[in-house]
Design an enzyme around this catalytic site. Structure first.
Site, PDB file in Angstrom:
ATOM      1  CG  ASP A 242      41.251  44.055  40.388  1.00  0.00           C
ATOM      2  OD1 ASP A 242      41.430  44.899  39.492  1.00  0.00           O
ATOM      3  OD2 ASP A 242      40.791  42.921  40.157  1.00  0.00           O
TER       4      ASP A 242
HETATM    5  C1  LIG Z   1      55.576  32.417  28.427  1.00  0.00           C
HETATM    6  C2  LIG Z   1      54.180  32.347  28.668  1.00  0.00           C
HETATM    7  C3  LIG Z   1      53.864  33.467  29.479  1.00  0.00           C
HETATM    8  C4  LIG Z   1      52.445  33.585  29.616  1.00  0.00           C
HETATM    9  C5  LIG Z   1      52.181  34.828  30.337  1.00  0.00           C
HETATM   10  C6  LIG Z   1      50.801  34.824  30.748  1.00  0.00           C
HETATM   11  C7  LIG Z   1      50.522  36.070  31.451  1.00  0.00           C
HETATM   12  C8  LIG Z   1      49.202  35.934  32.062  1.00  0.00           C
HETATM   13  C9  LIG Z   1      48.860  37.151  32.792  1.00  0.00           C
HETATM   14  C10 LIG Z   1      48.087  37.098  33.820  1.00  0.00           C
HETATM   15  C11 LIG Z   1      47.568  35.821  34.330  1.00  0.00           C
HETATM   16  C12 LIG Z   1      46.951  35.952  35.625  1.00  0.00           C
HETATM   17  C13 LIG Z   1      45.747  36.773  35.484  1.00  0.00           C
HETATM   18  C14 LIG Z   1      44.937  36.769  36.674  1.00  0.00           C
HETATM   19  C15 LIG Z   1      43.811  37.717  36.588  1.00  0.00           C
HETATM   20  C16 LIG Z   1      42.791  37.352  35.580  1.00  0.00           C
HETATM   21  C17 LIG Z   1      41.494  38.010  35.849  1.00  0.00           C
HETATM   22  C18 LIG Z   1      41.528  39.474  35.524  1.00  0.00           C
HETATM   23  O1  LIG Z   1      41.857  39.864  34.444  1.00  0.00           O
HETATM   24  N1  LIG Z   1      41.154  40.271  36.502  1.00  0.00           N
HETATM   25  C19 LIG Z   1      41.084  41.717  36.354  1.00  0.00           C
HETATM   26  C20 LIG Z   1      39.786  42.196  36.959  1.00  0.00           C
HETATM   27  O2  LIG Z   1      39.644  41.724  38.251  1.00  0.00           O
HETATM   28  C21 LIG Z   1      42.230  42.355  37.097  1.00  0.00           C
HETATM   29  O3  LIG Z   1      42.096  43.749  37.032  1.00  0.00           O
HETATM   30  C22 LIG Z   1      43.522  41.914  36.484  1.00  0.00           C
HETATM   31  C23 LIG Z   1      44.566  41.652  37.203  1.00  0.00           C
HETATM   32  C24 LIG Z   1      45.804  41.201  36.474  1.00  0.00           C
HETATM   33  C25 LIG Z   1      46.882  40.829  37.380  1.00  0.00           C
HETATM   34  C26 LIG Z   1      47.918  40.140  36.564  1.00  0.00           C
HETATM   35  C27 LIG Z   1      49.259  40.646  36.827  1.00  0.00           C
HETATM   36  C28 LIG Z   1      50.245  39.713  36.229  1.00  0.00           C
HETATM   37  C29 LIG Z   1      51.549  40.359  36.180  1.00  0.00           C
HETATM   38  C30 LIG Z   1      52.553  39.345  35.864  1.00  0.00           C
HETATM   39  C31 LIG Z   1      53.765  39.947  35.315  1.00  0.00           C
HETATM   40  C32 LIG Z   1      54.779  38.930  34.984  1.00  0.00           C
HETATM   41  C33 LIG Z   1      54.705  38.523  33.566  1.00  0.00           C
HETATM   42  C34 LIG Z   1      55.874  37.744  33.147  1.00  0.00           C
HETATM   43  C35 LIG Z   1      55.553  37.121  31.813  1.00  0.00           C
HETATM   44  C36 LIG Z   1      56.710  36.568  31.181  1.00  0.00           C
HETATM   45  O1  LIG Z   2      27.778  48.029  38.136  1.00  0.00           O
HETATM   46  C1  LIG Z   2      28.171  47.259  39.021  1.00  0.00           C
HETATM   47  C2  LIG Z   2      28.767  46.013  38.726  1.00  0.00           C
HETATM   48  C3  LIG Z   2      29.151  45.201  39.762  1.00  0.00           C
HETATM   49  N1  LIG Z   2      28.996  45.583  41.050  1.00  0.00           N
HETATM   50  C4  LIG Z   2      29.436  44.708  42.147  1.00  0.00           C
HETATM   51  O2  LIG Z   2      30.822  44.468  41.969  1.00  0.00           O
HETATM   52  C5  LIG Z   2      31.137  43.149  42.361  1.00  0.00           C
HETATM   53  C6  LIG Z   2      31.914  42.441  41.250  1.00  0.00           C
HETATM   54  O3  LIG Z   2      31.101  42.352  40.121  1.00  0.00           O
HETATM   55  P1  LIG Z   2      31.187  41.127  39.093  1.00  0.00           P
HETATM   56  O4  LIG Z   2      31.030  39.891  39.860  1.00  0.00           O
HETATM   57  O5  LIG Z   2      30.316  41.450  37.959  1.00  0.00           O
HETATM   58  O6  LIG Z   2      32.638  41.308  38.564  1.00  0.00           O
HETATM   59  P2  LIG Z   2      33.918  40.413  38.509  1.00  0.00           P
HETATM   60  O7  LIG Z   2      34.121  39.419  39.569  1.00  0.00           O
HETATM   61  O8  LIG Z   2      33.969  39.946  37.139  1.00  0.00           O
HETATM   62  O9  LIG Z   2      34.853  41.642  38.845  1.00  0.00           O
HETATM   63  C7  LIG Z   2      36.211  41.689  38.797  1.00  0.00           C
HETATM   64  O10 LIG Z   2      36.568  42.492  37.674  1.00  0.00           O
HETATM   65  C8  LIG Z   2      36.509  43.872  37.799  1.00  0.00           C
HETATM   66  C9  LIG Z   2      37.278  44.363  38.998  1.00  0.00           C
HETATM   67  O11 LIG Z   2      37.055  45.745  39.099  1.00  0.00           O
HETATM   68  C10 LIG Z   2      36.844  43.646  40.240  1.00  0.00           C
HETATM   69  O12 LIG Z   2      37.726  43.981  41.269  1.00  0.00           O
HETATM   70  C11 LIG Z   2      36.854  42.175  40.092  1.00  0.00           C
HETATM   71  O13 LIG Z   2      36.184  41.593  41.184  1.00  0.00           O
HETATM   72  C12 LIG Z   2      29.826  42.466  42.707  1.00  0.00           C
HETATM   73  O14 LIG Z   2      29.721  42.409  44.103  1.00  0.00           O
HETATM   74  C13 LIG Z   2      28.760  43.349  42.118  1.00  0.00           C
HETATM   75  O15 LIG Z   2      27.562  43.361  42.861  1.00  0.00           O
HETATM   76  C14 LIG Z   2      28.433  46.808  41.364  1.00  0.00           C
HETATM   77  O16 LIG Z   2      28.312  47.155  42.526  1.00  0.00           O
HETATM   78  N2  LIG Z   2      28.041  47.610  40.327  1.00  0.00           N
END
Ligand SMILES: CCCCCCCC/C=C\CCCCCCCC(=O)N[C@@H](CO)[C@H](O)/C=C/CCCCCCCCCCCCC
Ligand SMILES: O=c1ccn([C@@H]2O[C@H](COP(=O)(O)OP(=O)(O)O[C@H]3OC[C@@H](O)[C@H](O)[C@H]3O)[C@@H](O)[C@H]2O)c(=O)[nH]1
Length: 407
Positions: A242
């Protein structure tokens, strides 16, 4: 032994004190922007779509693995969408998956819905979710594709909002901010507080400020635009497909938009351990993709560390008691978080304010354990019964092949 003279010590303390104000100011700025964004944007009906055949068709890909007591409800919410042209592409990783039986039952119950089941994934893809979805993606017949993971409950309002926001030519993708449906119990409350308070503090702000911040839980995109940046399968070499695919679209100058309706994760099997493990998995992904932001700024921006730091800083510069400042900071964060949560929820919550407080404190403290666990082994990620090794930069290999290998 190395000796730091008094003047250098003063400089260091001055720098640390000023830095506390900078981080505090930034954190408050993001929180205010997020509040503003949620207030102005969420649950605002902007679509004027007429439900007829002129609407673009949507291919809905749903990766499934195993079953949960609420999976039937989630799947049925897709079968019953009131949208003129859509197909359901349900994917399971192997022919033994227990979800197959449920899918066959629903196909029989809703014979008029265009639904296909894909079994076995596509060999050679590391990311298990992309592996699973690949046949669905390759066979998608419509221009708009909606990836909706198994936890997600859909609704007609959601599909209409996603389609509506995806219409402008410069928009490539519309994503839903992760949130949860209502469920009873402490773990469910902790989860709701994470998504509605902690994640919402930054997710909406970063999007409003034009940063690329999206998750792959539920998002609709124009297939042609994703194919321009190599298509979904290319991103299967990363575990955080993602992050990398949205970054590629963003860098190409395409717009990513947040839906007005947060994603409705609807699962029954919620426990504090499952929540904690998921937080560790996500933080490890982020540590590999953006080590400075997630390894340093993110923990420093958490409520308790920031409260201690800013308390000390006020004491250092102005002699004000750090206990007063810390207490003021924590109380104001609780209130801001509660207001935000209620706006994201758009209605009453199942728990009392006292229950909110207990779960809020617990979750903030748990964050410290999540951080320590993630940072001790940042490269190792467990997901779907397998263990992966994420290299710096995001490329991934499978280390534990005990479960049926993907490649
Ligand atoms: C001064 C305080 C600053 C605090 C900074 C906090 C930064 C927090 C970073 C991200 C928060 C949002 C995260 C949302 C996603 C969380 C779930 C997650 O980890 N999902 C992963 C799997 O699905 C996914 O691969 C991750 C996606 C991450 C996207 C976040 C991108 C954020 C980029 C922001 C850059 C600007 C930072 C500026 C900070 C000063
Ligand atoms: O081994 C696996 C694990 C998970 N999945 C599928 O993938 C989807 C997401 O799985 P989960 O709900 O465990 O994961 P999360 O919501 O925590 O995932 C998140 O984090 C990892 C990123 O790659 C995903 O894009 C994001 O959705 C589900 O539909 C699940 O069925 C698989 O098909 N195979």
């Amino acid at each position: 032994m190395y000796y730091i003279d008094a003047q250098t010590q003063d400089y260091i303390l001055f720098f640390l004190g000023v830095l506390a104000f900078v981080i505090y100011g930034m954190s408050m700025f993001f929180i205010m922007v997020s509040h503003f964004g949620v207030f102005c944007h969420f649950y605002k009906k902007t679509n004027s779509l007429v439900l007829d055949d002129s609407l673009p068709g949507v291919s809905i890909i749903k990766p499934l693995m195993g079953i949960d007591p609420l999976l039937q409800e989630n799947l049925e919410s897709h079968f019953t969408l009131n949208y003129p042209k859509f197909e359901l592409l349900l994917c399971v990783p192997d022919d033994q998956d227990p979800a197959i039986k449920l899918v066959l039952h629903l196909k029989e119950k809703y014979p008029d819905v265009d639904c296909k089941l894909f079994t076995g994934g596509k060999k050679g893809i590391i990311n298990p979710m992309v592996y699973n979805m690949a046949p669905g993606y390759e066979n998608a017949k419509y221009k708009y594709v909606w990836i909706s993971t198994s936890r997600i409950k859909a609704s007609t309002d959601i599909i209409l909002d996603l389609v509506n926001k995806l219409q402008p030519p410069n928009v490539a993708l519309v994503h839903q901010m992760p949130f949860t449906t209502d469920a009873k119990g402490f773990a469910a409350t902790v989860e709701k507080i994470y998504f509605g308070c902690c994640l919402a503090r930054y997710y909406v702000a970063f999007n409003m400020l034009g940063q690329c911040c999206a998750t792959g839980m539920s998002y609709m995109f124009k297939k042609a635009m994703l194919d321009e940046v190599n298509g979904l399968i290319y991103y299967g070499k990363y575990l955080a497909e993602d992050y990398f695919l949205t970054s590629a679209l963003h860098e190409k100058g395409h717009k990513l938009v947040v839906s007005a309706i947060p994603a409705q994760q609807n699962v029954a099997a919620s426990s504090v351990k499952a929540y904690k493990d998921r937080m560790v998995r996500w933080l490890r992904l982020r540590l590999n993709m953006m080590p400075i932001v997630s390894g340093i700024l993110e923990p420093l921006g958490d409520v308790f560390p920031l409260g201690i730091w800013i308390g000390w800083s006020f004491y250092h510069f102005f002699g004000i008691s750090p206990y007063y400042v810390f207490t003021f900071h924590v109380v104001s964060m609780i209130l801001l978080d509660y207001i935000q949560l209620r706006m994201v929820q758009n209605g009453p919550v199942l728990f009392s304010f006292a229950e909110f407080l207990a779960a809020w404190f617990f979750r903030e403290l748990l964050t410290i354990i999540v951080y320590i666990e993630a940072i001790l082994q940042p490269r190792t990620i467990e997901w779907g019964g397998r263990t992966y090794l994420v290299k710096y930069g995001g490329l991934t290999t499978i280390v534990d092949r005990s479960k049926k290998a993907l490649s």
